[in-house]
Scaffold this active site. Sequence first.
Site, mmCIF file in Angstrom:
data_model
loop_
_atom_site.group_PDB
_atom_site.id
_atom_site.type_symbol
_atom_site.label_atom_id
_atom_site.label_comp_id
_atom_site.label_asym_id
_atom_site.label_seq_id
_atom_site.Cartn_x
_atom_site.Cartn_y
_atom_site.Cartn_z
ATOM 1 N N HIS A 122 -26.525 21.114 24.864
ATOM 2 C CA HIS A 122 -27.580 21.185 23.840
ATOM 3 C C HIS A 122 -27.573 19.866 23.067
ATOM 4 O O HIS A 122 -26.535 19.230 22.912
ATOM 5 C CB HIS A 122 -27.235 22.355 22.903
ATOM 6 C CG HIS A 122 -28.286 22.748 21.935
ATOM 7 N ND1 HIS A 122 -28.569 22.006 20.811
ATOM 8 C CD2 HIS A 122 -29.109 23.827 21.880
ATOM 9 C CE1 HIS A 122 -29.526 22.614 20.113
ATOM 10 N NE2 HIS A 122 -29.872 23.718 20.747
ATOM 11 N N ASP A 199 -18.623 24.833 22.469
ATOM 12 C CA ASP A 199 -19.822 25.287 21.757
ATOM 13 C C ASP A 199 -20.120 26.709 22.232
ATOM 14 O O ASP A 199 -20.612 26.920 23.339
ATOM 15 C CB ASP A 199 -20.972 24.324 22.072
ATOM 16 C CG ASP A 199 -22.329 24.851 21.618
ATOM 17 O OD1 ASP A 199 -22.385 25.954 21.026
ATOM 18 O OD2 ASP A 199 -23.329 24.152 21.864
ATOM 19 N N GLN A 202 -24.009 30.452 22.440
ATOM 20 C CA GLN A 202 -24.671 31.439 23.303
ATOM 21 C C GLN A 202 -23.734 32.535 23.798
ATOM 22 O O GLN A 202 -24.192 33.499 24.413
ATOM 23 C CB GLN A 202 -25.308 30.732 24.510
ATOM 24 C CG GLN A 202 -26.397 29.750 24.145
ATOM 25 C CD GLN A 202 -27.574 30.416 23.439
ATOM 26 O OE1 GLN A 202 -27.791 31.627 23.557
ATOM 27 N NE2 GLN A 202 -28.342 29.632 22.688
#
Lengths: 413, 143
Positions: A122, A199, A202
């Site tokens: 991202h 990260d 999600q």
Amino acid sequence: MAFDPRQIMKAFPILESGTGKNTLHYLDNAATAQVPNAVINAMVAHDAGRRANVKRGIHRLAESATAAYENARESVARFIGVQNPAEIIFTSGTTHGINLLAHSLGNTLKPGDEILLSPVEHHSNLVPWQMLQDRFGIHINFLPMDDNGLIDTGSITEYITPRTRIVSLSHGSNVTGALTDTAALGDAVHEHGAVLILDGAQVIPHGPVDLPALKADFYVFSGHKAYGPSGIGVLWGRMEQLEKVSPVFSGGEMIGDVKLLTSTYAEIPHRFEAGTPPITQAVGLGAALDWLHRLDQPGLNRHLMTLTTQVINGLQHLSVESNAIRIIHPAMDTGRLPIISFIVRGIHPHDVCQFLSDRYDIALRGGFHCAQPLHEQLGLPEGSTRVSLAAFNTQEDVDILLEGIAECMRILL
Amino acid sequence: MTEDIYQDPIIRLSKQREHDGFLDSPDIRGTADNPLCGDRVTVELDISDGIIRHMKYQVRGCLLTRASCANLAGMIEGVDISGIHRLRNEFNRALSSQGSDRHEFPPPVAVFSPVAPHKSRHSCLLLPYDAVIDAMDAQVSAD
């Protein structure tokens, strides 16, 4: 209690219209999930009955607000399998968390040092590191990915070097839905004296995570994708790593002793939470994770994977004769999230989304999903259309989605 | 749900290919990008005495951008630089105005009136105008 999406739906007021019949088919959860009553009620109760600043107020409300804020920290710790809630730092979201790390860890970098990322990332796990290139003269390298956008983490020993200081990767892609295989990462990163950042924006929305098992040093995620409010997120760090990190934001609430020219800092985590924090949002996030934690996790996972399979099979069926649809990562035999991105050849993703919104009240995402390099490497210069599922989605949502895409192809192609 | 923008006249426009492509030897060329979605329009113009005589375009973009390209290419002959600014302003004002301040759509772009409630898509329609203005501005600078 066995997982029942119809019962879950009833917990989300936005899915209940005045007639009692839902017309909204919300499939944009990877951008922002909807919030259940448990979260809305917790935030209203906080602002209606406990609203005050935290940490230093000497009155009833302040003490109550501080307790609620710290209880939220404990909820987060339970959800991610962390024993010490002090390792939980509240941020405004994933982007804030990565920027905090980029700035604080960046201050320790020397010219020629390296950061290892992947093309899947991202923009929020790409641009903050790009900004360090000019400031510190560091280099960014990338793990390879395959034609479906899967990160080849098994090759990390080929790409990590003695100069690598930071490895920062998506734990699960917001485009492909692929879960990153982290098995080989932690040991390889630590053998080289680097730190591993994952990260998890999600991943967290789909159930509790055992963070210690991932061998990461830092983990970041957002509240608004995990049935919580916007403006709140989490940066988790191993205590021994947090102790090495200098705060980058300063001011009230993060200090110990302040003189005109020098200051000492508060204990961890408060030294990383300068200023009045997003208190009500933290309470909302705690309520969201508690709500999610109480669900039947195997049932939730089965439900989401069943719907994911139906979306993928349905798209492939629509494409049998025309070959008009390309699914970026159709495989179900590797770990994945309920996120499916695809293109309809000849129809721009924005037109797919607009068409389905106008005619079916379906909410999708079209474009690059903040992952432009990934799309360009996959040969998708116009981006893709993304379906992202949540606990409240049903078979009916999938059926109407596929009906809508079929009509979209019939009319716009 | 809002008004459906995928109505037949707009779809038909998007499929027109009469002006899609390249001029043999264009006098000027301009490009406009929409950073929000990655759409790009490149226009090639034949001009004489500051007047546009012919336009061709290449577009990477959505159905609305393609329809607007075709629409603009079909009406741009005889327009000068002030004219293209005026056309864009009138189009943008009609798209953006609401309620009692509502401005009528000029007839050549009235086909796009269903797009007005969809503010996020206005830039799709205006992108071809921006590409022409980019080309004309570059020519003025060169002059």
